[in-house]
Design a protein around this motif. Structure first.
Motif, PDB file in Angstrom:
ATOM      1  N   GLY A   1       0.827  -1.210   0.000  1.00  0.00           N
ATOM      2  CA  GLY A   1       0.000   0.000   0.000  1.00  0.00           C
ATOM      3  C   GLY A   1       0.859   1.259   0.000  1.00  0.00           C
ATOM      4  N   GLU A   2       1.897   1.266   0.852  1.00  0.00           N
ATOM      5  CA  GLU A   2       2.781   2.443   0.911  1.00  0.00           C
ATOM      6  C   GLU A   2       3.563   2.600  -0.385  1.00  0.00           C
ATOM      7  OE1 GLU A   2       5.235   2.383   4.479  1.00  0.00           O
ATOM      8  OE2 GLU A   2       3.425   2.374   5.712  1.00  0.00           O
ATOM      9  N   LEU A   3       4.032   1.489  -0.948  1.00  0.00           N
ATOM     10  CA  LEU A   3       4.771   1.571  -2.218  1.00  0.00           C
ATOM     11  C   LEU A   3       3.880   2.158  -3.306  1.00  0.00           C
ATOM     12  CD1 LEU A   3       6.698  -1.858  -2.240  1.00  0.00           C
ATOM     13  CD2 LEU A   3       7.679   0.424  -1.910  1.00  0.00           C
ATOM     14  N   LEU A   4       2.620   1.719  -3.326  1.00  0.00           N
ATOM     15  CA  LEU A   4       1.695   2.220  -4.351  1.00  0.00           C
ATOM     16  C   LEU A   4       1.396   3.703  -4.124  1.00  0.00           C
ATOM     17  CD1 LEU A   4      -0.642  -0.903  -4.466  1.00  0.00           C
ATOM     18  CD2 LEU A   4       0.682  -0.025  -6.415  1.00  0.00           C
ATOM     19  N   ARG A   5       1.212   4.099  -2.854  1.00  0.00           N
ATOM     20  CA  ARG A   5       0.955   5.525  -2.580  1.00  0.00           C
ATOM     21  C   ARG A   5       2.161   6.383  -2.965  1.00  0.00           C
ATOM     22  NH1 ARG A   5      -2.168   3.073   1.372  1.00  0.00           N
ATOM     23  NH2 ARG A   5      -0.527   2.993   2.932  1.00  0.00           N
ATOM     24  N   SER A   6       3.404   5.861  -2.830  1.00  0.00           N
ATOM     25  CA  SER A   6       4.570   6.637  -3.287  1.00  0.00           C
ATOM     26  C   SER A   6       4.568   6.785  -4.803  1.00  0.00           C
ATOM     27  CB  SER A   6       5.910   5.993  -2.923  1.00  0.00           C
ATOM     28  OG  SER A   6       5.855   5.379  -1.713  1.00  0.00           O
ATOM     29  N   GLU A   7       4.147   5.732  -5.498  1.00  0.00           N
ATOM     30  CA  GLU A   7       4.070   5.818  -6.973  1.00  0.00           C
ATOM     31  C   GLU A   7       3.051   6.886  -7.382  1.00  0.00           C
ATOM     32  OE1 GLU A   7       5.718   4.013  -9.406  1.00  0.00           O
ATOM     33  OE2 GLU A   7       6.856   2.747  -8.012  1.00  0.00           O
ATOM     34  N   ILE A   8       1.937   6.926  -6.645  1.00  0.00           N
ATOM     35  CA  ILE A   8       0.903   7.924  -6.953  1.00  0.00           C
ATOM     36  C   ILE A   8       1.452   9.328  -6.687  1.00  0.00           C
ATOM     37  CG2 ILE A   8      -1.368   8.836  -6.247  1.00  0.00           C
ATOM     38  CD1 ILE A   8      -2.209   5.933  -5.641  1.00  0.00           C
ATOM     39  N   ALA A   9       2.118   9.498  -5.533  1.00  0.00           N
ATOM     40  CA  ALA A   9       2.652  10.818  -5.167  1.00  0.00           C
ATOM     41  C   ALA A   9       3.692  11.274  -6.180  1.00  0.00           C
ATOM     42  CB  ALA A   9       3.251  10.754  -3.769  1.00  0.00           C
ATOM     43  N   ALA A  10       4.473  10.319  -6.714  1.00  0.00           N
ATOM     44  CA  ALA A  10       5.517  10.670  -7.679  1.00  0.00           C
ATOM     45  C   ALA A  10       4.951  10.845  -9.087  1.00  0.00           C
ATOM     46  CB  ALA A  10       6.608   9.609  -7.669  1.00  0.00           C
ATOM     47  N   GLY A  11       3.673  10.537  -9.273  1.00  0.00           N
ATOM     48  CA  GLY A  11       3.029  10.718 -10.574  1.00  0.00           C
ATOM     49  C   GLY A  11       3.557   9.800 -11.665  1.00  0.00           C
ATOM     50  N   THR A  12       4.043   8.608 -11.275  1.00  0.00           N
ATOM     51  CA  THR A  12       4.546   7.658 -12.280  1.00  0.00           C
ATOM     52  C   THR A  12       3.371   7.063 -13.068  1.00  0.00           C
ATOM     53  OG1 THR A  12       4.365   5.770 -10.799  1.00  0.00           O
ATOM     54  CG2 THR A  12       6.453   6.991 -10.738  1.00  0.00           C
ATOM     55  N   GLU A  13       3.718   6.413 -14.167  1.00  0.00           N
ATOM     56  CA  GLU A  13       2.689   5.789 -15.012  1.00  0.00           C
ATOM     57  C   GLU A  13       1.927   4.737 -14.205  1.00  0.00           C
ATOM     58  OE1 GLU A  13       2.493   3.194 -19.098  1.00  0.00           O
ATOM     59  OE2 GLU A  13       4.308   4.374 -18.708  1.00  0.00           O
TER      60      GLU A  13
ATOM     61  N   GLY B   1      15.486 -10.730   7.259  1.00  0.00           N
ATOM     62  CA  GLY B   1      14.262 -11.179   6.611  1.00  0.00           C
ATOM     63  C   GLY B   1      13.369 -10.022   6.189  1.00  0.00           C
ATOM     64  N   PHE B   2      12.160 -10.372   5.808  1.00  0.00           N
ATOM     65  CA  PHE B   2      11.204  -9.403   5.285  1.00  0.00           C
ATOM     66  C   PHE B   2       9.885  -9.481   6.049  1.00  0.00           C
ATOM     67  CE2 PHE B   2      14.156 -10.268   1.886  1.00  0.00           C
ATOM     68  CZ  PHE B   2      14.394  -9.009   1.352  1.00  0.00           C
ATOM     69  N   LEU B   3       9.257  -8.328   6.214  1.00  0.00           N
ATOM     70  CA  LEU B   3       7.927  -8.259   6.809  1.00  0.00           C
ATOM     71  C   LEU B   3       6.997  -7.712   5.732  1.00  0.00           C
ATOM     72  CD1 LEU B   3       6.278  -8.585   9.431  1.00  0.00           C
ATOM     73  CD2 LEU B   3       6.725  -6.176   9.902  1.00  0.00           C
ATOM     74  N   LEU B   4       6.140  -8.584   5.223  1.00  0.00           N
ATOM     75  CA  LEU B   4       5.281  -8.226   4.086  1.00  0.00           C
ATOM     76  C   LEU B   4       3.932  -7.751   4.603  1.00  0.00           C
ATOM     77  CD1 LEU B   4       6.162 -11.355   1.932  1.00  0.00           C
ATOM     78  CD2 LEU B   4       7.223  -9.092   1.865  1.00  0.00           C
TER      79      LEU B   4
ATOM     80  N   ILE C   1       7.295  -6.607  -5.124  1.00  0.00           N
ATOM     81  CA  ILE C   1       7.873  -7.450  -4.077  1.00  0.00           C
ATOM     82  C   ILE C   1       9.182  -8.073  -4.563  1.00  0.00           C
ATOM     83  CG2 ILE C   1       7.506  -9.609  -2.782  1.00  0.00           C
ATOM     84  CD1 ILE C   1       5.760  -7.484  -1.621  1.00  0.00           C
ATOM     85  N   GLU C   2       9.153  -8.597  -5.775  1.00  0.00           N
ATOM     86  CA  GLU C   2      10.342  -9.242  -6.337  1.00  0.00           C
ATOM     87  C   GLU C   2      11.507  -8.251  -6.390  1.00  0.00           C
ATOM     88  OE1 GLU C   2       9.799 -12.196  -9.441  1.00  0.00           O
ATOM     89  OE2 GLU C   2      11.405 -12.861  -8.098  1.00  0.00           O
ATOM     90  N   ALA C   3      11.215  -7.013  -6.802  1.00  0.00           N
ATOM     91  CA  ALA C   3      12.273  -5.986  -6.898  1.00  0.00           C
ATOM     92  C   ALA C   3      12.843  -5.681  -5.516  1.00  0.00           C
ATOM     93  CB  ALA C   3      11.709  -4.718  -7.537  1.00  0.00           C
ATOM     94  N   LYS C   4      11.992  -5.629  -4.494  1.00  0.00           N
ATOM     95  CA  LYS C   4      12.451  -5.360  -3.124  1.00  0.00           C
ATOM     96  C   LYS C   4      13.305  -6.513  -2.602  1.00  0.00           C
ATOM     97  CE  LYS C   4      10.965  -1.439  -1.439  1.00  0.00           C
ATOM     98  NZ  LYS C   4      11.860  -0.520  -0.705  1.00  0.00           N
ATOM     99  N   PHE C   5      12.885  -7.745  -2.897  1.00  0.00           N
ATOM    100  CA  PHE C   5      13.671  -8.916  -2.465  1.00  0.00           C
ATOM    101  C   PHE C   5      15.085  -8.825  -3.061  1.00  0.00           C
ATOM    102  CE2 PHE C   5       9.936 -12.160  -1.775  1.00  0.00           C
ATOM    103  CZ  PHE C   5       9.628 -11.512  -0.594  1.00  0.00           C
ATOM    104  N   ARG C   6      15.137  -8.484  -4.360  1.00  0.00           N
ATOM    105  CA  ARG C   6      16.437  -8.421  -5.052  1.00  0.00           C
ATOM    106  C   ARG C   6      17.306  -7.294  -4.525  1.00  0.00           C
ATOM    107  NH1 ARG C   6      13.790  -9.306  -9.951  1.00  0.00           N
ATOM    108  NH2 ARG C   6      13.780  -7.056 -10.249  1.00  0.00           N
ATOM    109  N   GLY C   7      16.681  -6.153  -4.219  1.00  0.00           N
ATOM    110  CA  GLY C   7      17.458  -4.950  -3.915  1.00  0.00           C
ATOM    111  C   GLY C   7      17.780  -4.734  -2.443  1.00  0.00           C
ATOM    112  N   THR C   8      17.395  -5.648  -1.557  1.00  0.00           N
ATOM    113  CA  THR C   8      17.596  -5.406  -0.123  1.00  0.00           C
ATOM    114  C   THR C   8      18.703  -6.296   0.440  1.00  0.00           C
ATOM    115  OG1 THR C   8      15.241  -4.924   0.026  1.00  0.00           O
ATOM    116  CG2 THR C   8      16.395  -5.259   2.101  1.00  0.00           C
ATOM    117  N   LYS C   9      19.646  -5.659   1.133  1.00  0.00           N
ATOM    118  CA  LYS C   9      20.758  -6.413   1.748  1.00  0.00           C
ATOM    119  C   LYS C   9      20.830  -6.089   3.243  1.00  0.00           C
ATOM    120  CE  LYS C   9      22.759  -7.694  -2.316  1.00  0.00           C
ATOM    121  NZ  LYS C   9      21.448  -7.881  -2.951  1.00  0.00           N
TER     122      LYS C   9
END
Ligand code: AP5
Ligand code: MG
Length: 188
Positions: free
Chosen positions: A33-45, A81-84, A69-77
Motif C-alpha cells: 500500500g505504501e509503495l503504491l501511494r509513493s508511486e501515486i505521489a511521484a506521478g509515475t505511469e 528477513g522481510f515483513l510483508l 515485491i520481487e524488486a524489493k527482495f532483489r534490492g535489499t541487503k
C-alpha cells in the motif's frame, strides 16, 4: 532469511505494529500500500493507473504488486528477513510469493494475522481519516468496499496459511502496546 506475512483487514494495525517488529527482528518492512501511494505521489505511469483502483477501494492487478515485491527482495541487503504488510492479498499472490521465496531456497516463515471486528475497522479508519490524508479513507462507501474486498478475496488466505501450518492469529483489539506484546510473544 525469514519471510513474515503481516496479515489483517484494513485498519487492523499492520502499519502501526510493523515498525517495532522490523526493529526487534532486523527485518525489511515492505508495505505494498505504501509503495503504491509513493508511486501515486511521484506521478509515475504505474501510480496513475493504480490511483483510480485504490481510491475506489479495489485491488490493483496481482502482477503489479508481485513485481514490486520481487524488486524489493532483489534490492535489499543486510537484513535477517522481510515483513510483508498487505501482501499477499489474493490466493494467486500467495502462490506467487511461495514461488518467489522458493527461488531463493527459502519458505514463508509464518503468517502473523492481526484480527479485529468490522465495527472496529470503521472506527479506526474514521479516526485515521482525521489525522492522515488517504483518499481511500475519506468516503464511508469506499471503506465498506475495502472491507467487502477483504472478506471476498483476502480472507481465504487464512485457510491457505492454516493448511500450511503457518497461521498465527493475534487479537488486534486493545491498546497498541497490548497488541505489540501479543505479536512479540507469538514471534519469539
Ligand atoms: P494498504 O495500505 O495495505 O491498506 P489496508 O490493507 O486497507 O490497510 P491499512 O493500511 O488501512 O490498515 P493497517 O492495518 O496498516 O492499519 P494502521 O496500522 O494504519 O492498501 C491500500 C490499497 O492499496 C488497497 O486497498 C489496494 O487498492 C492496494 N493494495 C495494497 N496492497 C495490495 C496487494 N497486495 N494487492 C492488490 N492491491 C493492493 O491502523 C489504522 C488506524 O488505527 C491508525 O490510525 C492507527 O493509529 C490506529 N490504530 C492501530 N492500532 C491501534 C490500536 N491497537 N488501538 C487504537 N488505534 C489503533
Ligand atoms: Mg497500512
Amino acid at each position: 532469511m525469514k519471510y513474515y506475512v503481516l496479515f489483517g483487514p484494513p485498519g487492523a494495525g499492520k502499519g502501526t505494529q510493523a515498525g517495532a517488529m522490523v526493529e526487534r527482528y532486523n527485518l525489511c518492512h515492505i508495505s505494498t500500500g505504501e509503495l503504491l501511494r509513493s508511486e501515486i505521489a511521484a506521478g509515475t505511469e504505474l501510480g496513475l493507473k493504480a490511483k483510480a483502483l485504490i481510491d475506489n477501494g479495489n485491488l490493483v492487478p496481482d502482477q503489479v504488486v508481485e513485481d514490486m515485491i520481487e524488486a524489493k527482495f532483489r534490492g535489499t541487503k543486510g537484513v535477517d528477513g522481510f515483513l510483508l504488510d498487505g501482501f499477499p492479498r489474493t490466493l494467486a499472490q500467495a502462490e506467487a510469493l511461495d514461488s518467489m521465496v522458493e527461488k531463493h531456497g527459502e519458505n514463508v516463515t509464518a503468517c502473523i494475522s492481526i484480527m479485529i471486528p468490522d465495527s472496529l475497522i470503521k472506527t479506526r479508519i474514521a479516526h485515521r481519516a482525521l489525522v492522515e490524508d488517504r483518499a481511500d479513507d475519506a468516503r464511508p462507501e469506499v471503506v465498506e468496499h475495502r472491507i467487502e474486498t477483504y472478506h471476498a478475496k483476502t480472507e481465504p488466505l487464512i485457510q491457505f496459511y492454516k493448511a500450511a501450518g503457518k497461521y498465527k492469529e493475534i487479537d488486534g483489539t486493545g491498546t497498541i502496546e497490548e497488541v505489540r506484546s501479543r505479536i512479540f510473544e507469538a514471534m519469539d
